[in-house]
Write a protein that holds these residues in place. Structure first.
Motif, PDB file in Angstrom:
ATOM      1  N   THR A 196       0.850  -1.191   0.000  1.00  0.00           N
ATOM      2  CA  THR A 196       0.000   0.000   0.000  1.00  0.00           C
ATOM      3  C   THR A 196       0.886   1.241   0.000  1.00  0.00           C
ATOM      4  N   TRP A 197       0.250   2.393  -0.206  1.00  0.00           N
ATOM      5  CA  TRP A 197       1.020   3.642  -0.196  1.00  0.00           C
ATOM      6  C   TRP A 197       1.754   3.828   1.134  1.00  0.00           C
ATOM      7  N   GLU A 198       1.052   3.588   2.241  1.00  0.00           N
ATOM      8  CA  GLU A 198       1.673   3.829   3.547  1.00  0.00           C
ATOM      9  C   GLU A 198       2.758   2.799   3.852  1.00  0.00           C
ATOM     10  N   GLU A 199       2.562   1.565   3.418  1.00  0.00           N
ATOM     11  CA  GLU A 199       3.596   0.547   3.615  1.00  0.00           C
ATOM     12  C   GLU A 199       4.832   0.859   2.779  1.00  0.00           C
ATOM     13  N   ALA A 200       4.614   1.291   1.538  1.00  0.00           N
ATOM     14  CA  ALA A 200       5.741   1.588   0.648  1.00  0.00           C
ATOM     15  C   ALA A 200       6.539   2.798   1.115  1.00  0.00           C
ATOM     16  N   ALA A 201       5.858   3.748   1.783  1.00  0.00           N
ATOM     17  CA  ALA A 201       6.548   4.959   2.262  1.00  0.00           C
ATOM     18  C   ALA A 201       7.412   4.690   3.476  1.00  0.00           C
ATOM     19  N   SER A 202       7.081   3.650   4.233  1.00  0.00           N
ATOM     20  CA  SER A 202       7.687   3.506   5.560  1.00  0.00           C
ATOM     21  C   SER A 202       9.123   2.987   5.591  1.00  0.00           C
ATOM     22  N   PRO A 203       9.586   2.123   4.655  1.00  0.00           N
ATOM     23  CA  PRO A 203      10.960   1.611   4.796  1.00  0.00           C
ATOM     24  C   PRO A 203      12.032   2.669   4.567  1.00  0.00           C
TER      25      PRO A 203
END
Length: 445
Positions: A196-203
């Motif tokens: 998701t957008w938020e998962e992809a932004a977090s790493p």
């Protein structure tokens, strides 16, 4: 911004559709204000509240320069550098912006009375400046936070050595905690499409940092069979370091602060876990005096777990609180890699254990473009997974930063920007289903 969001959410939007979108004159952004840098004067560090200093403002869109890109930000994340910016420690970031602004007419754009913060993003390219050929409007991207000029020779073996190396959103303006971000085009990387957008932004920041610090030849150069001591092994940095150790055939010795975090480390596949609260390690007798007996007890516990072996690489980031113990427990000829120093910058250790045992301290700071690309590639291939535990709205950024400041979070904390809700942005549901348990490992913790 609604017409931009509509184009992003429409599955049939083309590059030409995005290229023809009207750019907004202004956009929402999380900022700190230059006239408030003294607001916490006399307040203890822990009592400084990011909710008071982080504002959601409407800010004008800057001029786009050569080699740069505008990105519509769907999601971002909180890092410790956002906390440091918000409490104006160890220094105000406006000094960074002022120095950068003196460099050229183009960099003057960054020297403003407000600082748009944030060093992570996932989103969609809206426009590119002159000279950009790799990316085009409509590309779905994430961004690493290394900003370099590469006009000096020093940066051409390793971009982190560029004299003009900066961290975007911390030492530059126009960061990722906003509806639009301005980045150098060479910060962009493909979005992992099973996330998701938020998962992809977090790493972003922490994943790239962990890769360089532990795996890269510029850091620990980890190899198969190494025993790797990982402080905060289920946290933002440590959660990625644990994954890299396991993937690379090393043996992580994971240090955590409670049983819930120990269970996270075990769920990643780690078998050797030290719950430092349960075992009661106190490396400092008082603010000025360390306790070598505790170093020795800690080292004995490590050997008990490893079958008598010492640590080859220490993944160090707490800093002052743990550094003396880290130097002590490293094997002869071993390596302590260090960054961040979240418990204090003034490290103290007994140099006899370093000098007479030929140990090395290797400093590590973020990652160059190649290292960042490799780290993101491993996420895209499902070899490394996000550590996202919770997501906030842009208006809740102050609370999110406070939670990180007080260590009430686990893994990474995400922030929705343009994305209206969690769970959007997945284009490879089959791959996602394959890795769903690992993707959600930190959720709700």
């Amino acid at each position: 911004m609604q017409h931009i969001l509509d184009a992003i959410q429409a599955e049939d939007s083309t590059a030409q559709d995005f290229a023809s979108l009207a750019l907004p004159e202004s956009y929402r952004a999380v900022t700190v204000h230059k006239d408030e840098v003294d607001m916490f004067e006399g307040v203890a560090t822990r009592d400084k509240d990011p909710r008071a200093s982080l504002h959601v403002d409407e800010v004008p869109l800057p001029e786009l320069g050569p080699g740069e890109a505008f990105v519509a930000v769907m999601a971002s994340a909180i890092n410790y550098n956002t906390v440091w910016t918000s409490i104006f420690e160890p220094v105000s970031t406006f000094g960074f912006l002022e120095r950068y602004g003196r460099q050229s007419d183009l960099t003057k754009r960054h020297d403003l009375p407000y600082h748009i913060v944030g060093s992570d993003l996932s989103g969609v390219v809206l426009a590119v400046g002159p000279g950009v050929t790799k990316w085009k409007p409509g590309d779905r991207v994430v961004a690493h936070c290394l900003s370099v000029e590469l006009e000096d020779p020093q940066g051409h073996d390793d971009a982190m050595m560029d004299p003009q190396q900066r961290i975007w959103g911390f030492e530059t303006n126009f960061g990722g905690l906003a509806d639009v971000a301005m980045v150098k085009a060479n910060q962009l990387m493909p979005k992992p499409e099973h996330l998701t957008w938020e998962e992809a932004a977090s790493p972003g920041l922490v994943n790239c940092t962990a890769y360089r610090q532990l795996v890269s030849k510029n850091g620990g150069a980890m190899k198969q069979g190494d025993n790797v001591l990982i402080w905060g092994a289920s946290g933002g940095l440590g959660g990625f370091a644990t994954q890299y150790a396991l993937n690379g055939g090393a043996t992580p010795v994971c240090v955590v602060s409670n049983e819930e975090k120990a269970q996270i480390a075990r769920s990643m596949g780690a078998e050797l876990v030290i719950n430092r609260s349960e075992e009661g390690y106190q490396f400092w007798k008082d603010e000025r005096t360390q306790d070598p007996k505790e170093w020795k007890r800690f080292g004995a516990r490590i050997r008990e777990l490893t079958g008598g072996e010492d640590i080859d690489i220490v993944f160090e980031h707490p800093g002052r609180e743990t550094f003396g113990a880290s130097v002590y427990v490293t094997r002869k000829g071993g390596t302590i890699t260090t960054c961040a120093s979240t418990s204090g910058y003034m490290h103290e250790y007994d140099n006899r254990y370093l000098w007479m045992n030929l140990k090395r301290i290797v400093s590590s700071h973020f990652a160059n473009y190649r290292e960042s690309w490799e780290a993101n590639r491993l996420v895209a291939k499902g070899k490394i997974h996000p550590t996202l535990s919770r997501t906030y709205t842009l208006e809740e950024t102050g609370q999110a930063a406070l939670d990180v400041h007080h260590n009430k979070h686990q893994g990474k904390v995400g922030v929705l920007c343009l994305s209206p809700e969690e769970g959007l942005g997945v284009r490879n549901p089959e791959m996602r289903e394959e890795h769903l348990e690992a993707i959600n490992r930190f959720r709700g913790v």
